[in-house]
Enzyme design. Structure first.
Site, PDB file in Angstrom:
ATOM      1  N   ARG A 126       5.406  -4.219  -1.668  1.00 21.46           N
ATOM      2  CA  ARG A 126       4.231  -3.403  -1.984  1.00 21.46           C
ATOM      3  C   ARG A 126       4.411  -2.838  -3.382  1.00 21.46           C
ATOM      4  O   ARG A 126       5.393  -2.149  -3.659  1.00 21.46           O
ATOM      5  CB  ARG A 126       4.080  -2.284  -0.953  1.00 21.46           C
ATOM      6  CG  ARG A 126       2.747  -1.542  -1.022  1.00 21.46           C
ATOM      7  CD  ARG A 126       2.670  -0.474   0.048  1.00 21.46           C
ATOM      8  NE  ARG A 126       2.758  -1.027   1.393  1.00 21.46           N
ATOM      9  CZ  ARG A 126       1.752  -1.555   2.064  1.00 21.46           C
ATOM     10  NH1 ARG A 126       0.558  -1.610   1.505  1.00 21.46           N
ATOM     11  NH2 ARG A 126       1.928  -2.020   3.289  1.00 21.46           N
ATOM     12  N   LYS A 162      -5.762  -1.914  -3.779  1.00 21.67           N
ATOM     13  CA  LYS A 162      -6.985  -1.959  -2.979  1.00 21.67           C
ATOM     14  C   LYS A 162      -7.818  -0.715  -3.270  1.00 21.67           C
ATOM     15  O   LYS A 162      -7.285   0.378  -3.443  1.00 21.67           O
ATOM     16  CB  LYS A 162      -6.665  -2.069  -1.490  1.00 21.67           C
ATOM     17  CG  LYS A 162      -5.817  -0.947  -0.926  1.00 21.67           C
ATOM     18  CD  LYS A 162      -5.476  -1.200   0.535  1.00 21.67           C
ATOM     19  CE  LYS A 162      -4.543  -0.116   1.073  1.00 21.67           C
ATOM     20  NZ  LYS A 162      -4.183  -0.352   2.500  1.00 21.67           N
ATOM     21  N   PHE A 164      -6.311 -16.682  -1.964  1.00 24.27           N
ATOM     22  CA  PHE A 164      -6.195 -15.786  -3.111  1.00 24.27           C
ATOM     23  C   PHE A 164      -4.834 -15.792  -3.809  1.00 24.27           C
ATOM     24  O   PHE A 164      -4.683 -15.141  -4.838  1.00 24.27           O
ATOM     25  CB  PHE A 164      -6.580 -14.344  -2.767  1.00 24.27           C
ATOM     26  CG  PHE A 164      -5.920 -13.746  -1.553  1.00 24.27           C
ATOM     27  CD1 PHE A 164      -4.574 -13.466  -1.528  1.00 24.27           C
ATOM     28  CD2 PHE A 164      -6.674 -13.445  -0.433  1.00 24.27           C
ATOM     29  CE1 PHE A 164      -3.981 -12.901  -0.421  1.00 24.27           C
ATOM     30  CE2 PHE A 164      -6.093 -12.876   0.685  1.00 24.27           C
ATOM     31  CZ  PHE A 164      -4.742 -12.594   0.692  1.00 24.27           C
ATOM     32  N   LYS A 194     -12.553  -7.472  -1.112  1.00 26.05           N
ATOM     33  CA  LYS A 194     -11.534  -7.381  -0.067  1.00 26.05           C
ATOM     34  C   LYS A 194     -12.160  -7.913   1.223  1.00 26.05           C
ATOM     35  O   LYS A 194     -13.060  -7.291   1.775  1.00 26.05           O
ATOM     36  CB  LYS A 194     -11.060  -5.940   0.120  1.00 26.05           C
ATOM     37  CG  LYS A 194      -9.916  -5.803   1.111  1.00 26.05           C
ATOM     38  CD  LYS A 194      -9.494  -4.352   1.260  1.00 26.05           C
ATOM     39  CE  LYS A 194      -8.225  -4.244   2.111  1.00 26.05           C
ATOM     40  NZ  LYS A 194      -8.362  -4.834   3.447  1.00 26.05           N
TER      41      LYS A 194
END
Length: 271
Positions: A182, A188, A112, A40
């Site tokens: 989302r 994450k 990404f 990340k």
């Protein structure tokens, strides 16, 4: 290349607020065999809409002309990153109305995803590699993706990355389409959870903070309000984030009413 030509013919999204895929927190028990894992990156989210580079809020990023020269009309999703521990540098460079060429030479676009593609992520990774190879720009880099066997291996990866100054890990479901919402296709995994909230008021300080900010009253996206005072420096207490600005905070779980436990101010969101 034929596939690159097809990518350039893909539709371009609106240049207002970018339609981004957002991550949920990782939870133990997720079937890790379905996911790719990557670092990340602690930078500024960058969205190329085919014509302009935008923040996640839809504001234009004034990059030097050479930085985006030759980029395709295909939307690109990535992180404008200056290296581990250099978040503030990246924000400073990206937020300038007039780009600082020397600063931008230290910025990488960590690519990404391909928001306009109708392929699953397994395939989008290959298209990203092909795109970067065709452009031959050293500042555009495809984020390396890895497989992990189980939660223990994932935890070891996070621990090793944290010791190197990394922020955390991202998990991307290989069979997923790009959905601008989302969801669990993107996760994450960090040593501590973090979230964002909008500043709604400045609460006055007492005692040694008399005449300065005591705490920020903030509101989460879910409408939960709470005081955020831990983690504020004296400089921030004298010159606090503006009302209406978005701040990031860290926390460890939530109370029954949704208020985060042990919330600590981290920074103003840079994008």
């Amino acid at each position: 290349m034929a596939s690159l030509a097809l990518m350039r013919a893909s539709p371009v999204f609106s240049a207002s607020r970018p339609p981004l895929m957002l991550a949920n927190p990782y939870r133990k028990g997720i079937p890790l065999s379905d996911y790719w894992v990557s670092e990340k990156y602690d930078g500024v989210r960058g969205y190329w809409n085919g014509h302009r580079l935008l923040t996640r809020g839809g504001e234009e990023i004034h990059a030097p002309e050479w930085f985006t020269r030759g980029w395709p009309s295909q939307p690109l999703d990535g992180e404008l990153w200056a290296g581990r521990g250099r978040f503030e540098f990246a924000v400073s460079a990206v937020r300038r109305d007039k780009p600082d060429d020397a600063a931008w030479r230290q910025i990488s676009f960590m690519l990404f995803d391909l928001p306009g593609s109708e392929e699953v992520f397994d395939r989008r990774q290959l298209l990203l590699i092909e795109l970067a190879a065709a452009l031959k720009q050293p500042w555009m880099k495809v984020v390396p993706q890895h497989r992990v066997a189980d939660h223990a291996a994932l935890a070891r990866m996070l621990d090793a990355l944290e010791k190197q100054g990394g922020e955390g890990l991202m998990l991307h479901r290989g069979g997923s389409l790009y959905r601008a919402e989302r969801n669990d296709d993107l996760l994450k995994f960090k040593p501590q959870d973090d979230a964002e909230a909008r500043v709604v008021a400045h609460l006055p300080g007492k005692g040694k903070y008399q005449g300065m900010l005591g705490a920020l009253l903030v509101e989460t996206l879910e409408g939960v309000r709470f005081k955020l005072g831990s983690g504020l420096s004296d400089a921030l207490r004298r010159n606090p984030p503006e009302i209406g600005s978005i701040v990031t905070y860290r926390y460890r779980g939530r109370h029954a009413g949704g208020i985060p436990r042990f919330a600590t101010y981290l920074r103003i969101r840079g994008d």
